[in-house]
Design an enzyme around this catalytic site. Structure first.
Site, PDB file in Angstrom:
ATOM      1  N   GLY A  65       0.989  -1.460  -0.073  1.00  0.00           N
ATOM      2  CA  GLY A  65       0.083  -0.017  -0.028  1.00  0.00           C
ATOM      3  C   GLY A  65       0.967   1.188  -0.025  1.00  0.00           C
ATOM      4  O   GLY A  65       2.277   1.383   0.126  1.00  0.00           O
ATOM      5  N   ASP A  66       0.271   2.143  -0.140  1.00  0.00           N
ATOM      6  CA  ASP A  66       0.885   3.559  -0.104  1.00  0.00           C
ATOM      7  C   ASP A  66       1.983   3.934  -1.280  1.00  0.00           C
ATOM      8  O   ASP A  66       2.621   4.714  -0.864  1.00  0.00           O
ATOM      9  CB  ASP A  66       1.522   4.010   1.380  1.00  0.00           C
ATOM     10  CG  ASP A  66       0.751   3.587   2.408  1.00  0.00           C
ATOM     11  OD1 ASP A  66      -0.392   4.170   2.383  1.00  0.00           O
ATOM     12  OD2 ASP A  66       1.067   3.014   3.414  1.00  0.00           O
ATOM     13  N   GLY A 124       1.205   5.361  -4.056  1.00  0.00           N
ATOM     14  CA  GLY A 124       0.913   6.693  -4.718  1.00  0.00           C
ATOM     15  C   GLY A 124      -0.190   6.341  -5.881  1.00  0.00           C
ATOM     16  O   GLY A 124      -0.046   7.075  -6.800  1.00  0.00           O
ATOM     17  N   LYS A 125      -1.103   5.369  -5.550  1.00  0.00           N
ATOM     18  CA  LYS A 125      -2.038   5.381  -6.501  1.00  0.00           C
ATOM     19  C   LYS A 125      -2.930   6.327  -6.928  1.00  0.00           C
ATOM     20  O   LYS A 125      -3.366   6.774  -8.045  1.00  0.00           O
ATOM     21  CB  LYS A 125      -2.918   3.873  -5.969  1.00  0.00           C
ATOM     22  CG  LYS A 125      -2.198   2.770  -5.934  1.00  0.00           C
ATOM     23  CD  LYS A 125      -2.971   1.647  -5.297  1.00  0.00           C
ATOM     24  CE  LYS A 125      -3.367   2.142  -4.004  1.00  0.00           C
ATOM     25  NZ  LYS A 125      -2.181   1.664  -2.867  1.00  0.00           N
ATOM     26  N   GLY A 126      -3.369   7.244  -5.905  1.00  0.00           N
ATOM     27  CA  GLY A 126      -4.306   8.364  -5.883  1.00  0.00           C
ATOM     28  C   GLY A 126      -3.738   9.234  -6.920  1.00  0.00           C
ATOM     29  O   GLY A 126      -4.291   9.643  -7.846  1.00  0.00           O
ATOM     30  N   GLY A 139      -5.984   6.089   1.728  1.00  0.00           N
ATOM     31  CA  GLY A 139      -5.966   7.336   1.906  1.00  0.00           C
ATOM     32  C   GLY A 139      -5.065   7.704   0.596  1.00  0.00           C
ATOM     33  O   GLY A 139      -3.981   7.422   0.751  1.00  0.00           O
ATOM     34  N   HIS A 140      -5.716   7.964  -0.183  1.00  0.00           N
ATOM     35  CA  HIS A 140      -5.316   8.479  -1.675  1.00  0.00           C
ATOM     36  C   HIS A 140      -5.027   9.817  -1.717  1.00  0.00           C
ATOM     37  O   HIS A 140      -6.017  10.639  -1.695  1.00  0.00           O
ATOM     38  CB  HIS A 140      -6.161   7.639  -2.768  1.00  0.00           C
ATOM     39  CG  HIS A 140      -6.084   6.577  -2.771  1.00  0.00           C
ATOM     40  ND1 HIS A 140      -7.036   5.706  -3.655  1.00  0.00           N
ATOM     41  CD2 HIS A 140      -5.494   5.369  -2.091  1.00  0.00           C
ATOM     42  CE1 HIS A 140      -6.804   4.227  -3.494  1.00  0.00           C
ATOM     43  NE2 HIS A 140      -5.904   4.016  -2.595  1.00  0.00           N
ATOM     44  N   ARG A 171     -22.562 -13.414   6.282  1.00  0.00           N
ATOM     45  CA  ARG A 171     -24.094 -13.011   5.708  1.00  0.00           C
ATOM     46  C   ARG A 171     -25.011 -12.303   6.877  1.00  0.00           C
ATOM     47  O   ARG A 171     -26.109 -12.633   6.900  1.00  0.00           O
ATOM     48  CB  ARG A 171     -24.586 -14.555   5.256  1.00  0.00           C
ATOM     49  CG  ARG A 171     -23.678 -14.953   4.074  1.00  0.00           C
ATOM     50  CD  ARG A 171     -23.806 -16.465   3.757  1.00  0.00           C
ATOM     51  NE  ARG A 171     -23.752 -17.122   4.841  1.00  0.00           N
ATOM     52  CZ  ARG A 171     -23.349 -18.553   4.952  1.00  0.00           C
ATOM     53  NH1 ARG A 171     -24.065 -19.051   3.933  1.00  0.00           N
ATOM     54  NH2 ARG A 171     -22.816 -19.148   5.877  1.00  0.00           N
ATOM     55  N   GLN A 187      -4.905  -0.188  -1.047  1.00  0.00           N
ATOM     56  CA  GLN A 187      -3.918  -1.057  -0.200  1.00  0.00           C
ATOM     57  C   GLN A 187      -2.962  -1.630  -1.094  1.00  0.00           C
ATOM     58  O   GLN A 187      -2.744  -1.109  -2.169  1.00  0.00           O
ATOM     59  CB  GLN A 187      -4.308  -2.110   0.606  1.00  0.00           C
ATOM     60  CG  GLN A 187      -5.120  -1.686   1.667  1.00  0.00           C
ATOM     61  CD  GLN A 187      -6.639  -1.060   1.608  1.00  0.00           C
ATOM     62  OE1 GLN A 187      -7.473  -1.884   0.870  1.00  0.00           O
ATOM     63  NE2 GLN A 187      -6.999   0.021   1.936  1.00  0.00           N
ATOM     64  N   THR A 216      -4.859  -6.938   4.823  1.00  0.00           N
ATOM     65  CA  THR A 216      -6.335  -6.334   5.019  1.00  0.00           C
ATOM     66  C   THR A 216      -7.242  -7.684   4.697  1.00  0.00           C
ATOM     67  O   THR A 216      -6.910  -8.687   4.559  1.00  0.00           O
ATOM     68  CB  THR A 216      -6.289  -4.990   4.391  1.00  0.00           C
ATOM     69  OG1 THR A 216      -7.544  -4.687   4.478  1.00  0.00           O
ATOM     70  CG2 THR A 216      -6.496  -5.329   2.713  1.00  0.00           C
ATOM     71  N   LYS A 228       8.081   7.744  -6.710  1.00  0.00           N
ATOM     72  CA  LYS A 228       8.987   8.455  -5.737  1.00  0.00           C
ATOM     73  C   LYS A 228      10.426   8.159  -5.874  1.00  0.00           C
ATOM     74  O   LYS A 228      11.155   7.721  -5.049  1.00  0.00           O
ATOM     75  CB  LYS A 228       8.672   7.848  -4.390  1.00  0.00           C
ATOM     76  CG  LYS A 228       7.455   8.636  -3.749  1.00  0.00           C
ATOM     77  CD  LYS A 228       7.148   8.200  -2.584  1.00  0.00           C
ATOM     78  CE  LYS A 228       6.457   9.195  -1.511  1.00  0.00           C
ATOM     79  NZ  LYS A 228       6.091   8.951  -0.220  1.00  0.00           N
ATOM     80  N   SER A 288       7.600   8.488 -11.553  1.00  0.00           N
ATOM     81  CA  SER A 288       7.105   9.890 -10.646  1.00  0.00           C
ATOM     82  C   SER A 288       8.282  10.287  -9.891  1.00  0.00           C
ATOM     83  O   SER A 288       9.087   9.600  -9.399  1.00  0.00           O
ATOM     84  CB  SER A 288       5.898   9.575  -9.878  1.00  0.00           C
ATOM     85  OG  SER A 288       5.471  10.487  -8.881  1.00  0.00           O
TER      86      SER A 288
HETATM   87  P1  IMP Z   1      -7.140  -2.579   8.252  1.00  0.00           P
HETATM   88  O1  IMP Z   1      -7.300  -2.959   6.582  1.00  0.00           O
HETATM   89  O2  IMP Z   1      -7.599  -1.254   8.502  1.00  0.00           O
HETATM   90  O3  IMP Z   1      -7.668  -3.989   8.973  1.00  0.00           O
HETATM   91  O4  IMP Z   1      -5.529  -3.090   8.600  1.00  0.00           O
HETATM   92  C1  IMP Z   1      -4.674  -4.017   8.275  1.00  0.00           C
HETATM   93  C2  IMP Z   1      -3.308  -4.067   7.605  1.00  0.00           C
HETATM   94  O5  IMP Z   1      -3.217  -3.213   6.434  1.00  0.00           O
HETATM   95  C3  IMP Z   1      -2.773  -3.051   8.579  1.00  0.00           C
HETATM   96  O6  IMP Z   1      -1.257  -3.421   8.575  1.00  0.00           O
HETATM   97  C4  IMP Z   1      -2.738  -1.840   7.876  1.00  0.00           C
HETATM   98  O7  IMP Z   1      -1.729  -0.757   8.559  1.00  0.00           O
HETATM   99  C5  IMP Z   1      -2.482  -2.173   6.615  1.00  0.00           C
HETATM  100  N1  IMP Z   1      -3.300  -1.103   5.940  1.00  0.00           N
HETATM  101  C6  IMP Z   1      -4.685  -1.124   5.631  1.00  0.00           C
HETATM  102  N2  IMP Z   1      -4.895   0.032   4.706  1.00  0.00           N
HETATM  103  C7  IMP Z   1      -3.661   0.485   4.368  1.00  0.00           C
HETATM  104  C8  IMP Z   1      -3.606   1.594   3.117  1.00  0.00           C
HETATM  105  O8  IMP Z   1      -4.271   2.147   2.488  1.00  0.00           O
HETATM  106  N3  IMP Z   1      -2.148   1.736   3.211  1.00  0.00           N
HETATM  107  C9  IMP Z   1      -1.157   1.048   3.763  1.00  0.00           C
HETATM  108  N4  IMP Z   1      -1.391   0.179   4.727  1.00  0.00           N
HETATM  109  C10 IMP Z   1      -2.813  -0.143   5.172  1.00  0.00           C
END
Ligand code: IMP
Length: 428
Positions: free
Chosen positions: A12-13, A15-17, A40-41, A143, A222, A237, A329, A411
């Site tokens: 995740g993170d 830079g998709k947004g 968080g995009h 369900r 993610q 996740t 980055k 980028s």
């Molecule tokens: P959850 O999806 O909030 O249950 O988190 C599960 C795991 O995924 C944790 O390690 C979070 O830090 C990670 N995670 C969830 N969403 C993101 C994201 O958008 N970016 C990076 N890590 C994420």
């Protein structure tokens, strides 16, 4: 068919947004297919930074329809806050935003259950964003969940109460203290506001758009290494973050998928717990964190940093059927004398492999690095690929050769304008 999928290949993170926003003008529809307010995009243009959690990143473009697919879990309170944040910019969300009636709702008690479950795990906690994601997907697959379409039903409150009563039993099991009076009024207020928006059978909408030859971009959240099936379970996740997840989370057939655009950072980061073979717990890791401003856009937590992990990236490309890579980055790595890249893993019995072991927790690996020459200088103002430092271009070639895939975009900064398209490989 014209469905392109854009997704993260790491934790995740990536830079998709920024990239969805950059590519959006080439599409008529942008659709989110999984995740929820854990995402968080970040988009930056005209000197302003915007962070989207559940709303697709095409929303700032007039004339593009944005779809929140059935695979997403929606927290109405967070959602309405996002809508509020769009209002000053005159974004036509009433017209351009469509929400699947089949998307599941995150209730206030889902958030409480997330917190209670994490607290009970102690040292083994996942490091969840505590946005209620896991419990909401549990109710979906169990369900029991409530969906966006249900808010239009006259017995919605009754069904809500039934589910909340079940949750209360679970919270009692966890001995978790809470006060629902703090969160329920805002939830019901947001539900009323949600009713004013365009709730739709988005699978039909997408199918019709594709049949009419419109171009659709599916926006992942993610990353592949956090996928419920293939990530470092249980430190993952609760959704399908892969290309197959786009089909499930939007209701489109696999044959509709055209390009798969895989986004990765020039190094690795991870937020939350779980294995991270190339993690740097030293001054170099700290330097990457500082240069890359590696702090979560949803939780503000500082991200763990490390060198690029090619066996993991190769795994992600394989799972997703990536056709083009986008490297983010690159500017952050400017200034290091040498750059290391993990090319293989060494297993505890001495075996050297490029394959991801079944479980990195039980089978920890030692990264085997290749050292490449670094580059320096401020590259953020470059406009052509040829203007980038030779050693950065060498780094790009090295990755391309390892993965047998083209890096179509590099980028070099957070702004929309700081994006270098390599026209020779970008065929769209
Ligand atoms: P959850 O999806 O909030 O249950 O988190 C599960 C795991 O995924 C944790 O390690 C979070 O830090 C990670 N995670 C969830 N969403 C993101 C994201 O958008 N970016 C990076 N890590 C994420």
């Amino acid at each position: 068919m014209n469905l392109d999928v854009l997704l993260g290949l790491q934790w995740g993170d990536e830079g998709k947004g920024k990239i969805v926003d950059f590519l959006a003008p080439k599409y008529q529809l942008v659709a989110r297919f999984q995740g929820g307010p854990n995402a968080g995009h970040t988009l930056e243009f005209d000197g302003i930074k915007h962070v989207l959690h559940q709303i697709p990143s095409g929303i700032f473009h007039e004339g593009i329809q944005n779809v929140i697919g059935n695979g997403v879990v929606i927290d109405p309170v967070v959602f309405m806050k996002e809508i509020e944040a769009l209002k000053p910019y005159g974004v036509p969300y009433q017209r351009n935003l469509f929400i699947s009636k089949k998307a599941h709702l995150i209730l206030p008690t889902h958030r409480l259950l997330d917190a209670a479950s994490e607290a009970a795990k102690g040292k083994e906690k996942i490091g969840s964003t505590l946005r209620g994601i896991g419990p909401a997907y549990m109710d979906k697959t169990g369900r029991n969940g409530l969906r966006v379409g249900d808010i239009l039903s006259p017995d919605f409150k009754k069904r809500y109460q039934k589910l909340v009563d079940k949750h209360k039993g679970l919270l009692e099991f966890y001995r978790y203290e809470y006060d629902l009076n703090e969160s329920e009024p805002a939830f019901f207020e947001a539900i009323e506001q949600l009713k004013e928006l365009r709730l739709a059978d988005t699978e039909y909408m997408l199918s019709e758009a594709l049949q009419q030859g419109k171009r659709v971009l599916a926006e992942g959240a993610q990353g592949t290494l956090l996928d419920i099936e293939f990530g470092s379970y249980p430190y993952v996740t609760s959704s399908h973050t892969t290309t197959a997840g786009a089909c499930i989370g939007l209701g489109v057939a696999p044959k509709a998928v055209h390009e798969v655009l895989g986004i990765f950072k020039a190094y690795c980061t991870r937020v939350g717990s779980g294995p991270f073979p190339t993690e740097l717990n030293d001054e170099t890791g700290e330097a990457i964190r500082r240069a890359g401003h590696e702090f979560g856009s949803t939780t503000g937590r500082s991200r763990r940093c490390g060198w690029l992990d090619l066996p993991a990236l190769r795994y992600a490309c394989m799972l997703n059927g990536v056709t083009q890579l986008f490297m983010m980055k690159a500017d952050v790595l400017s200034g290091f004398d040498e750059i290391k890249v993990c090319t293989h893993y060494k297993l505890s019995d001495g075996t050297i492999t490029r394959q991801m072991p079944y479980c990195l927790l039980n089978e920890p690996v030692e990264p085997v690095y290749e050292t490449l020459p670094g580059w320096s200088g401020n590259i953020e103002a470059s406009t052509a690929y040829e203007d980038l430092p030779r050693n950065l271009r060498h780094y790009v070639n090295f990755i391309e050769e390892y993965l047998h895939l083209p890096i179509a975009l590099v980028s070099i900064g957070p702004d929309r304008a700081q994006t270098i398209l390599r026209k020779n490989v970008f065929s769209m």
